[in-house]
Design a protein around this motif. Structure first.
Motif, PDB file in Angstrom:
ATOM      1  N   ASP A  43      32.513  23.287  36.593  1.00 59.78           N
ATOM      2  CA  ASP A  43      31.475  24.305  36.497  1.00 59.78           C
ATOM      3  C   ASP A  43      31.970  25.642  35.949  1.00 59.78           C
ATOM      4  N   SER A  44      33.282  25.850  35.899  1.00 58.21           N
ATOM      5  CA  SER A  44      33.787  27.158  35.502  1.00 58.21           C
ATOM      6  C   SER A  44      35.191  27.040  34.940  1.00 58.21           C
ATOM      7  N   GLY A  46      36.838  30.178  34.833  1.00 59.37           N
ATOM      8  CA  GLY A  46      37.301  31.500  35.212  1.00 59.37           C
ATOM      9  C   GLY A  46      37.784  31.558  36.644  1.00 59.37           C
ATOM     10  N   LEU A  47      37.612  32.700  37.253  1.00 59.64           N
ATOM     11  CA  LEU A  47      38.062  32.991  38.602  1.00 59.64           C
ATOM     12  C   LEU A  47      37.579  31.933  39.597  1.00 59.64           C
ATOM     13  N   GLY A  48      38.522  31.398  40.383  1.00 61.63           N
ATOM     14  CA  GLY A  48      38.187  30.400  41.389  1.00 61.63           C
ATOM     15  C   GLY A  48      38.193  28.968  40.887  1.00 61.63           C
ATOM     16  N   SER A  49      38.267  28.772  39.579  1.00 65.66           N
ATOM     17  CA  SER A  49      38.296  27.404  39.059  1.00 65.66           C
ATOM     18  C   SER A  49      39.669  26.779  39.342  1.00 65.66           C
ATOM     19  N   CYS A  50      39.723  25.460  39.293  1.00 62.72           N
ATOM     20  CA  CYS A  50      40.970  24.741  39.581  1.00 62.72           C
ATOM     21  C   CYS A  50      41.310  23.793  38.438  1.00 62.72           C
ATOM     22  N   PHE A  51      42.613  23.547  38.291  1.00 62.80           N
ATOM     23  CA  PHE A  51      43.079  22.565  37.316  1.00 62.80           C
ATOM     24  C   PHE A  51      44.282  21.832  37.885  1.00 62.80           C
ATOM     25  N   GLN A  52      44.517  20.619  37.384  1.00 63.41           N
ATOM     26  CA  GLN A  52      45.647  19.802  37.806  1.00 63.41           C
ATOM     27  C   GLN A  52      46.561  19.553  36.626  1.00 63.41           C
ATOM     28  N   THR A  53      47.855  19.486  36.922  1.00 60.97           N
ATOM     29  CA  THR A  53      48.826  19.137  35.895  1.00 60.97           C
ATOM     30  C   THR A  53      49.677  17.971  36.376  1.00 60.97           C
ATOM     31  N   ILE A  54      50.139  17.209  35.408  1.00 61.43           N
ATOM     32  CA  ILE A  54      51.131  16.171  35.653  1.00 61.43           C
ATOM     33  C   ILE A  54      52.275  16.484  34.707  1.00 61.43           C
ATOM     34  N   GLY A  55      53.478  16.536  35.260  1.00 65.72           N
ATOM     35  CA  GLY A  55      54.619  16.869  34.422  1.00 65.72           C
ATOM     36  C   GLY A  55      55.917  16.368  35.007  1.00 65.72           C
ATOM     37  N   ASN A  56      56.982  16.670  34.287  1.00 69.26           N
ATOM     38  CA  ASN A  56      58.332  16.348  34.735  1.00 69.26           C
ATOM     39  C   ASN A  56      59.070  17.650  34.983  1.00 69.26           C
ATOM     40  N   THR A  65      48.120  20.964  41.770  1.00 68.89           N
ATOM     41  CA  THR A  65      46.799  21.562  41.609  1.00 68.89           C
ATOM     42  C   THR A  65      46.944  23.071  41.689  1.00 68.89           C
ATOM     43  N   PHE A  66      46.199  23.784  40.827  1.00 66.10           N
ATOM     44  CA  PHE A  66      46.265  25.239  40.749  1.00 66.10           C
ATOM     45  C   PHE A  66      44.861  25.834  40.823  1.00 66.10           C
ATOM     46  N   GLU A  67      44.782  27.045  41.360  1.00 65.19           N
ATOM     47  CA  GLU A  67      43.530  27.799  41.403  1.00 65.19           C
ATOM     48  C   GLU A  67      43.693  29.085  40.603  1.00 65.19           C
ATOM     49  N   VAL A  68      42.725  29.373  39.753  1.00 65.48           N
ATOM     50  CA  VAL A  68      42.747  30.606  38.963  1.00 65.48           C
ATOM     51  C   VAL A  68      42.401  31.767  39.894  1.00 65.48           C
ATOM     52  N   THR A  69      43.327  32.724  39.975  1.00 63.20           N
ATOM     53  CA  THR A  69      43.172  33.868  40.890  1.00 63.20           C
ATOM     54  C   THR A  69      42.888  35.174  40.160  1.00 63.20           C
ATOM     55  N   GLU A  70      43.152  35.199  38.858  1.00 61.31           N
ATOM     56  CA  GLU A  70      42.875  36.383  38.043  1.00 61.31           C
ATOM     57  C   GLU A  70      42.311  35.917  36.710  1.00 61.31           C
ATOM     58  N   TYR A  71      41.216  36.524  36.304  1.00 60.87           N
ATOM     59  CA  TYR A  71      40.613  36.142  35.033  1.00 60.87           C
ATOM     60  C   TYR A  71      39.825  37.323  34.481  1.00 60.87           C
ATOM     61  N   GLU A  72      40.476  38.099  33.643  1.00 60.15           N
ATOM     62  CA  GLU A  72      39.843  39.199  32.910  1.00 60.15           C
ATOM     63  C   GLU A  72      40.043  38.903  31.436  1.00 60.15           C
ATOM     64  N   PRO A  73      39.006  38.435  30.734  1.00 59.73           N
ATOM     65  CA  PRO A  73      39.179  38.046  29.340  1.00 59.73           C
ATOM     66  C   PRO A  73      39.944  39.083  28.523  1.00 59.73           C
ATOM     67  N   ASN A  74      40.945  38.582  27.814  1.00 55.76           N
ATOM     68  CA  ASN A  74      41.793  39.359  26.904  1.00 55.76           C
ATOM     69  C   ASN A  74      42.657  40.400  27.616  1.00 55.76           C
ATOM     70  N   LYS A  75      42.736  40.334  28.951  1.00 48.41           N
ATOM     71  CA  LYS A  75      43.540  41.293  29.707  1.00 48.41           C
ATOM     72  C   LYS A  75      44.497  40.622  30.693  1.00 48.41           C
ATOM     73  N   LYS A  76      43.975  39.705  31.519  1.00 51.22           N
ATOM     74  CA  LYS A  76      44.793  39.129  32.586  1.00 51.22           C
ATOM     75  C   LYS A  76      44.328  37.720  32.938  1.00 51.22           C
ATOM     76  N   TYR A  77      45.311  36.853  33.182  1.00 56.13           N
ATOM     77  CA  TYR A  77      45.049  35.483  33.605  1.00 56.13           C
ATOM     78  C   TYR A  77      46.136  35.098  34.605  1.00 56.13           C
ATOM     79  N   GLY A  78      45.740  34.660  35.799  1.00 49.10           N
ATOM     80  CA  GLY A  78      46.716  34.283  36.809  1.00 49.10           C
ATOM     81  C   GLY A  78      46.239  33.114  37.634  1.00 49.10           C
ATOM     82  N   PHE A  79      47.195  32.385  38.204  1.00 49.92           N
ATOM     83  CA  PHE A  79      46.856  31.233  39.032  1.00 49.92           C
ATOM     84  C   PHE A  79      47.953  30.977  40.051  1.00 49.92           C
TER      85      PHE A  79
END
Length: 144
Positions: A43-44, A46-56, A65-79
């Motif tokens: 559904d989103s 931005g802020l509060g959305s979640c994503f999963q990664t698979i890696g080595n 699994t990660f949650e987006v904690t900061e989302y200011e377009p063109n300024k800040k992105y954090g998770f």
């Protein structure tokens, strides 16, 4: 706690850089060891959305699994991590300077030790990996 700070200059518009970094499906293209990354909350993006990664990482296959904690377009992105062998928080800040996009990356990590990893070795590996990731990001965005 491990804390790593790194920077990069990318000669592309800030909007393009921000959108590329904040799209989890792009992670496998520029993040060393990432095999797949996908949004969990459709559904989103931005802020509060979640994503999963698979890696080595250090010879281990990891699903996190990660949650987006900061989302200011063109300024800040954090998770932050919600699962996985490392408790992490990552933040990107973006600025435009003299025709290029300046990225500041800060990562904090705590080793949960499910994999019995040595924190000093993990820190060295993360520093190397983040530096390589930013170099690959720069190459992809400036040549692609």
């Amino acid at each position: 706690m491990i804390q790593i700070i790194s920077n990069a200059q990318i000669y592309q518009p800030i909007k393009r850089v921000f959108e590329f970094i904040s799209t989890p499906e792009n992670d496998f293209q520029w993040q060393y060891g990432t095999l797949a990354s996908t949004r969990v909350s459709a559904d989103s993006d931005g802020l509060g959305s979640c994503f999963q990664t698979i890696g080595n990482f250090m010879g281990h296959r990891i699903k996190s699994t990660f949650e987006v904690t900061e989302y200011e377009p063109n300024k800040k992105y954090g998770f932050k991590s919600l699962s996985g062998p490392l408790q992490t928080y990552t933040s990107y800040t973006f600025d435009i300077t003299k025709g290029y996009t300046q990225i500041a990356l800060m990562t904090q990590a705590n080793v949960v030790n499910l994999l019995e990893l040595n924190e000093n070795i993990v820190e060295k590996k993360l520093k190397k990996q983040l530096k390589e990731n930013l170099a690959m990001l720069k190459s992809i965005l400036e040549t692609g």
